[in-house]
Design a protein around this motif. Sequence first.
Motif, mmCIF file in Angstrom:
data_model
loop_
_atom_site.group_PDB
_atom_site.id
_atom_site.type_symbol
_atom_site.label_atom_id
_atom_site.label_comp_id
_atom_site.label_asym_id
_atom_site.label_seq_id
_atom_site.Cartn_x
_atom_site.Cartn_y
_atom_site.Cartn_z
ATOM 1 N N SER A 251 -48.927 -54.459 -73.954
ATOM 2 C CA SER A 251 -48.430 -53.187 -74.461
ATOM 3 C C SER A 251 -47.196 -52.767 -73.680
ATOM 4 O O SER A 251 -47.204 -52.758 -72.445
ATOM 5 C CB SER A 251 -49.523 -52.115 -74.342
ATOM 6 N N LYS A 258 -43.608 -47.528 -79.087
ATOM 7 C CA LYS A 258 -44.534 -48.385 -78.365
ATOM 8 C C LYS A 258 -44.904 -49.595 -79.214
ATOM 9 O O LYS A 258 -45.105 -49.480 -80.420
ATOM 10 C CB LYS A 258 -45.798 -47.590 -78.013
ATOM 11 N N THR A 260 -47.746 -52.773 -79.160
ATOM 12 C CA THR A 260 -48.923 -53.402 -78.569
ATOM 13 C C THR A 260 -49.236 -54.647 -79.387
ATOM 14 O O THR A 260 -49.375 -54.574 -80.610
ATOM 15 C CB THR A 260 -50.138 -52.459 -78.593
#
Length: 329
Positions: A251, A258, A260
């Motif tokens: 991540s 973001k 992940t």
Amino acid sequence: MKYIVNKSHNPAYNIALETYAFRELRDEDELFILWINEPTIVIGKHQNAIEEINKAYTDKYGIHVVRRLSGGGAVYHDLNNLNYTIISNKAEEGAFDFKTFSQPVIETLADLGVTATFTGRNDLEINGKKFCGNAQAYYKGRMMHHGCLLFDVDMTVLGNALQVSKDKIESKGVKSVRARVTNILDELPDKITVQEFSDRLLGKMKASYPDMTEYVLSDEELTEIKKLADEQFGTWDWTYGKSPDYTIKRSVRYPAGKLTSYVKVEKSMITGLKIYGDFFGIKDISDIEEELIGLRYEYQDILAKLQTIDTTPYFTNITPQEIAKAIAE
């Protein structure tokens, strides 16, 4: 431009309605919809639902969880939260002009004596506190922009229902959800209801578009929308999906969002890959995931492959190097 009156508070139905208008009402150049949900968490298209919510809390208090078509992060809705959708054939694909599409909200608040500003990648703020997040989706050259306006939302429930990830807290230096958001009602010099605010916003749109008229959905169209809600947006499989089978999880947070990754690795080869996040993009990232299966699980191999692909439509403002780093070191 035309507007659609929507009295439903069912979140699966409301997402189905805007999706139907987005994909099927293509003869309408521009559409505007206002809608209010029962207590609900709406997650972004690319997010892993189970990691974005406090499921024990949402189950206990009967809070709906639904997935929308657009990217970005999770938001909390309740009956004092106003959502708006603008659908257009005129926007160029890939032009994420959140600021332009948020202008009616800014102008409505100005009429009510409140100065709102556009900040960050997709936020509206009053005195440095966020009250609106925006997201967009594209389909065959058609754009759908929607915003979630915190009018008088229960902040305690918002904080308990949404899981604020540790990396987000550290990267943004915030202590809690409550510390960085505000309700519109708290900022208004003269108090009004969420319905009155909704009427004001619709009035602003009508003033901006003098030829604006109502689009009345037919019984056949309403049946199709209900079917879409029942068979897609209200299903467990659409909202949660099957948990990825993985051996490695990575991540990374960037300014644009973001990422992940869940990677299944067998004998140092990538045999499965799923990428989640609150990033934006206009194409389905499953294309990228499939391209990387069969490669060695090495940063350079992954980067070399990504550099042969135009990743911009999949990951807005995220480079191939950053994508590769989110998958392997």
